[in-house]
Design a protein around this motif. Structure first.
Motif, PDB file in Angstrom:
ATOM      1  N   ASP A  61       0.783  -0.760   0.094  1.00 28.05           N
ATOM      2  CA  ASP A  61      -0.072   0.243   0.133  1.00 28.05           C
ATOM      3  C   ASP A  61       0.925   1.273   0.339  1.00 28.05           C
ATOM      4  N   ILE A  62       1.185   1.949  -1.001  1.00 25.56           N
ATOM      5  CA  ILE A  62       1.543   3.145  -0.946  1.00 25.56           C
ATOM      6  C   ILE A  62       1.131   4.178   0.439  1.00 25.56           C
ATOM      7  N   ASN A  63       0.622   4.624   0.840  1.00 26.36           N
ATOM      8  CA  ASN A  63      -0.068   5.025   1.281  1.00 26.36           C
ATOM      9  C   ASN A  63       0.134   5.047   2.816  1.00 26.36           C
ATOM     10  N   GLU A  64       0.791   3.522   2.771  1.00 30.59           N
ATOM     11  CA  GLU A  64       1.569   3.296   3.869  1.00 30.59           C
ATOM     12  C   GLU A  64       3.461   3.298   4.047  1.00 30.59           C
ATOM     13  N   LYS A  66       4.531   5.715   1.872  1.00 33.02           N
ATOM     14  CA  LYS A  66       4.834   7.064   2.090  1.00 33.02           C
ATOM     15  C   LYS A  66       4.180   7.323   4.179  1.00 33.02           C
ATOM     16  N   ALA A  67       3.805   6.968   4.727  1.00 31.82           N
ATOM     17  CA  ALA A  67       2.752   7.506   6.139  1.00 31.82           C
ATOM     18  C   ALA A  67       4.709   7.407   7.131  1.00 31.82           C
ATOM     19  N   SER A  68       4.520   6.053   6.981  1.00 33.04           N
ATOM     20  CA  SER A  68       5.870   5.485   7.277  1.00 33.04           C
ATOM     21  C   SER A  68       7.356   5.854   7.509  1.00 33.04           C
TER      22      SER A  68
END
Length: 77
Positions: A61-64, A66-68
């Motif tokens: 998941d690209i959002n995970e 980026k967030a991490s």
């Protein structure tokens, strides 16, 4: 350790490698894989909270990712 004294540590190398991934550039692919392995090795001895963040770097998941990545860069700099 993750960031490096000159901001050249494995976390920086991995995030930059993934962000600028070019499958045709074998040297870059190898460097990113080495950085990935170094981050995974560091994660083995990290505290539980950091382990979760480091594991999220390898999420599909690209959002995970980026967030991490942002959270780790913020905490470690």
């Amino acid at each position: 350790m993750l960031i490096g004294s000159k901001e050249d540590g494995p976390l920086i190398q991995y995030v930059n490698g993934v962000a600028g991934f070019d499958a045709a550039d074998q040297a870059a692919v190898t460097k990113t894989a080495e950085a990935r392995d170094a981050v995974k090795n560091i994660a083995k001895s990290a505290n539980p909270e950091m382990k979760v963040l480091l594991a999220a770097l390898f999420s599909s998941d690209i959002n995970e990712f980026k967030a991490s990545g942002v959270e780790l860069l913020t905490r470690c700099s």
